[in-house]
Design a protein around this motif. Structure first.
Motif, short mmCIF file in Angstrom:
data_model
loop_
_atom_site.label_atom_id
_atom_site.label_comp_id
_atom_site.label_asym_id
_atom_site.label_seq_id
_atom_site.Cartn_x
_atom_site.Cartn_y
_atom_site.Cartn_z
N GLU A 185 0.86 -1.18 0.00
CA GLU A 185 0.00 0.00 0.00
C GLU A 185 0.90 1.22 0.00
O GLU A 185 2.03 1.16 0.48
CB GLU A 185 -0.90 0.05 1.26
CG GLU A 185 -2.18 -0.74 1.18
CD GLU A 185 -2.99 -0.57 2.47
OE1 GLU A 185 -3.13 0.59 2.91
OE2 GLU A 185 -3.46 -1.57 3.01
N PRO A 186 0.40 2.36 -0.49
CA PRO A 186 1.19 3.60 -0.35
C PRO A 186 1.43 3.91 1.12
O PRO A 186 0.61 3.58 1.98
CB PRO A 186 0.28 4.66 -1.00
CG PRO A 186 -0.58 3.89 -1.95
CD PRO A 186 -0.81 2.55 -1.29
N ALA A 187 2.56 4.54 1.40
CA ALA A 187 2.97 4.80 2.78
C ALA A 187 1.91 5.56 3.55
O ALA A 187 1.65 5.28 4.73
CB ALA A 187 4.29 5.57 2.79
N GLU A 188 1.25 6.52 2.89
CA GLU A 188 0.26 7.32 3.61
C GLU A 188 -0.94 6.49 4.08
O GLU A 188 -1.53 6.74 5.13
CB GLU A 188 -0.22 8.50 2.75
CG GLU A 188 -0.81 8.13 1.42
CD GLU A 188 0.22 8.09 0.30
OE1 GLU A 188 -0.19 8.22 -0.87
OE2 GLU A 188 1.42 7.94 0.61
N GLN A 189 -1.30 5.46 3.31
CA GLN A 189 -2.41 4.59 3.71
C GLN A 189 -2.00 3.68 4.88
O GLN A 189 -2.78 3.45 5.80
CB GLN A 189 -2.88 3.75 2.53
CG GLN A 189 -3.53 4.55 1.42
CD GLN A 189 -4.01 3.68 0.27
OE1 GLN A 189 -4.27 2.49 0.44
NE2 GLN A 189 -4.14 4.28 -0.91
N LEU A 190 -0.76 3.18 4.82
CA LEU A 190 -0.27 2.34 5.92
C LEU A 190 -0.22 3.14 7.22
O LEU A 190 -0.61 2.65 8.28
CB LEU A 190 1.12 1.80 5.59
CG LEU A 190 1.20 0.73 4.48
CD1 LEU A 190 2.64 0.46 4.12
CD2 LEU A 190 0.52 -0.55 4.94
N VAL A 191 0.24 4.38 7.14
CA VAL A 191 0.36 5.22 8.33
C VAL A 191 -1.02 5.58 8.87
O VAL A 191 -1.22 5.63 10.10
CB VAL A 191 1.18 6.48 8.01
CG1 VAL A 191 1.12 7.47 9.15
CG2 VAL A 191 2.63 6.11 7.73
N ALA A 192 -1.98 5.81 7.98
CA ALA A 192 -3.34 6.10 8.44
C ALA A 192 -3.90 4.93 9.22
O ALA A 192 -4.56 5.11 10.26
CB ALA A 192 -4.23 6.42 7.24
N ALA A 193 -3.64 3.71 8.76
CA ALA A 193 -4.09 2.51 9.48
C ALA A 193 -3.34 2.36 10.79
O ALA A 193 -3.91 1.94 11.81
CB ALA A 193 -3.90 1.27 8.60
N LEU A 194 -2.05 2.73 10.78
CA LEU A 194 -1.26 2.66 12.01
C LEU A 194 -1.84 3.53 13.11
O LEU A 194 -1.83 3.15 14.29
CB LEU A 194 0.18 3.12 11.74
CG LEU A 194 1.21 2.10 11.28
CD1 LEU A 194 2.54 2.79 11.01
CD2 LEU A 194 1.38 1.00 12.31
N HIS A 195 -2.33 4.68 12.73
CA HIS A 195 -2.87 5.62 13.72
C HIS A 195 -4.05 5.01 14.49
O HIS A 195 -4.28 5.35 15.65
CB HIS A 195 -3.30 6.91 13.03
CG HIS A 195 -3.66 8.00 13.98
ND1 HIS A 195 -2.72 8.69 14.72
CD2 HIS A 195 -4.87 8.52 14.32
CE1 HIS A 195 -3.33 9.58 15.48
NE2 HIS A 195 -4.63 9.50 15.26
N GLU A 196 -4.77 4.10 13.84
CA GLU A 196 -5.93 3.47 14.47
C GLU A 196 -5.58 2.15 15.14
O GLU A 196 -6.43 1.54 15.79
CB GLU A 196 -7.02 3.23 13.41
CG GLU A 196 -7.47 4.48 12.67
CD GLU A 196 -8.01 5.54 13.61
OE1 GLU A 196 -8.72 5.16 14.59
OE2 GLU A 196 -7.74 6.74 13.38
N SER A 197 -4.36 1.68 14.98
CA SER A 197 -3.97 0.38 15.54
C SER A 197 -3.88 0.45 17.06
O SER A 197 -3.50 1.48 17.63
CB SER A 197 -2.61 -0.03 14.97
OG SER A 197 -2.10 -1.16 15.67
N PRO A 198 -4.21 -0.65 17.77
CA PRO A 198 -4.01 -0.67 19.23
C PRO A 198 -2.54 -0.72 19.63
O PRO A 198 -2.21 -0.57 20.80
CB PRO A 198 -4.75 -1.96 19.65
CG PRO A 198 -4.72 -2.82 18.43
CD PRO A 198 -4.82 -1.89 17.27
N VAL A 199 -1.66 -0.93 18.66
CA VAL A 199 -0.22 -0.98 18.91
C VAL A 199 0.42 0.31 18.41
O VAL A 199 0.20 0.72 17.26
CB VAL A 199 0.43 -2.19 18.21
CG1 VAL A 199 1.92 -2.23 18.49
CG2 VAL A 199 -0.24 -3.49 18.64
#
Length: 378
Positions: free
Chosen positions: A102-116
């Motif tokens: 995935e593009p980096a910006e999409q991965l980071v957006a998902a990271l922001h919502e991760s419990p980790v």
């Protein structure tokens, strides 16, 4: 963050070999009771990349990506005329990640919502002036608090091997390979007061002896044109470089930079573990000292004052201030390993390829090393 998540995961740098070993490490952790307890991941370089996928619980996607990955899709050698201006290699990895995952910006957006929560370490080369800045040329970015665009750039900057590619801009910071300042960010995990246990993988680098084949090959290609004065001069320089290599000296400046990078990374990694061990030893020794002092106070205090004396000693220890958290020693499991006999060539030279069976062997080695460590872990 879910309150039951009290484990920090620490992942070191080390190139493609480290990524594959850490992949095996993560696959084994997924099968253990530790996995659902992970609340924080601290990663540098290769560990920053694997940390992203671990924080998103996408280890299977990481494996699929790694098994298809080839050297020229990570760091692609430049043409000779580009070297003084663009570095030794083109940083192809960001585009490959964007296309295959995935593009980096999409991965980071998902990271922001991760419990980790993911933390990545970047070497700050914005200025080389010797200052009293607390960061000491290190910048740490969090998936929770950093700007998403900066976080995505930070992950790519942390993995940008300085001896190969130019640095990456992260907001106002010019960032590059985090391994120069903190290849194994164990100390940051120790500094987190919510962490109750640490699990990490530290890649042990076993670099093969550099041969002179490339220099010799280039010299032989130039030999038919020896009559041309500039070519004759280049041949002479190549012969001197081959002689230096035979004596065990760096053949050229690029090799010297690589040696210095390896020394810096090996040293700061060893110091990171040493300081962590010394902290734990200090905490345990202080706890023993506190216990002894309380007993001495009780034993020698006048009748009727024993409880007061013991409480006074306890209070004094409670107010003691140290440059590290001193109220707990952390259970820590560090898995250490190299790629063994199946190591991938880390040179990223032209025409290099990574065999699928070799990748599988390194992943399996990471899994096995972790399984052995877990069997000894209380």
């Amino acid at each position: 963050m879910v309150k039951d998540r009290d484990v920090a995961l620490v992942l070191s740098g080390g190139g493609m070999n480290a990524v594959l070993l850490e992949l095996g490490f993560l696959k084994r952790l997924q099968e253990s009771p530790l996995w659902p307890r992970i609340g924080w991941i601290y990663g540098t370089s290769a560990g920053a990349l694997t940390g992203v996928m671990a924080a998103l619980d996408r280890v299977d996607d990481l494996e699929e990506f790694c098994l298809s990955l080839q050297p020229d899709e990570t760091f692609r050698p430049h043409r000779l005329w580009q070297l003084p201006f663009a570095g030794l290699h083109d940083y192809a990895l960001p585009a490959t990640i964007s296309e295959r995952i995935e593009p980096a910006e999409q991965l980071v957006a998902a990271l922001h919502e991760s419990p980790v929560e993911l933390f990545v370490c970047v070497t700050d080369v914005t200025t080389t002036e010797d200052s009293e800045a607390d960061h000491a040329f290190e910048q740490v970015y969090s998936s929770r608090t950093s700007d998403p665009l900066e976080m995505g750039a930070a992950v790519l900057a942390s993995a940008a091997i300085s001896a190969l590619v130019l640095p990456v801009r992260v907001g106002e910071v010019i960032g590059t390979d985090g391994g120069w300042v903190r290849n194994f960010p164990l100390g940051h995990a120790y500094d987190n007061p919510a962490v109750h246990e640490i699990v990490g993988f530290r890649y042990i680098s076993r670099h093969p002896k550099v041969g002179g084949e490339n220099l010799s090959r280039l010299r032989r290609r130039l030999e038919p044109f020896r009559a041309v004065p500039p070519v004759r001069a280049i041949i002479g320089e190549l012969q001197e470089a081959e002689a230096r290599q035979e004596r065990g000296e760096p053949a050229h400046l690029a090799e010297m930079i690589v040696r210095l990078m390896r020394i810096s990374i090996a040293r700061n990694t060893a110091l990171e573990e040493r300081y962590a061990a010394e902290r734990d030893a200090s905490v345990q020794e202080m706890d023993s000292l506190r216990h002894d002092m309380v007993e001495i106070a009780r034993r020698h205090a006048p009748p009727g004052r024993k409880r007061h004396a013991a409480a006074a000693v306890e209070a004094r220890f409670a107010t003691a201030s140290f440059p590290f958290r001193h109220n707990r020693a952390l259970p820590t499991m560090i898995v250490r390993g190299d790629a063994g006999e199946h190591t991938l060539d880390p040179s990223f030279k032209t025409g290099l390829s990574w065999a699928l069976e070799t990748k599988h062997a390194i992943i399996e080695r990471g899994y096995r090393l972790t399984d052995e460590a877990l069997s000894r872990h209380p």
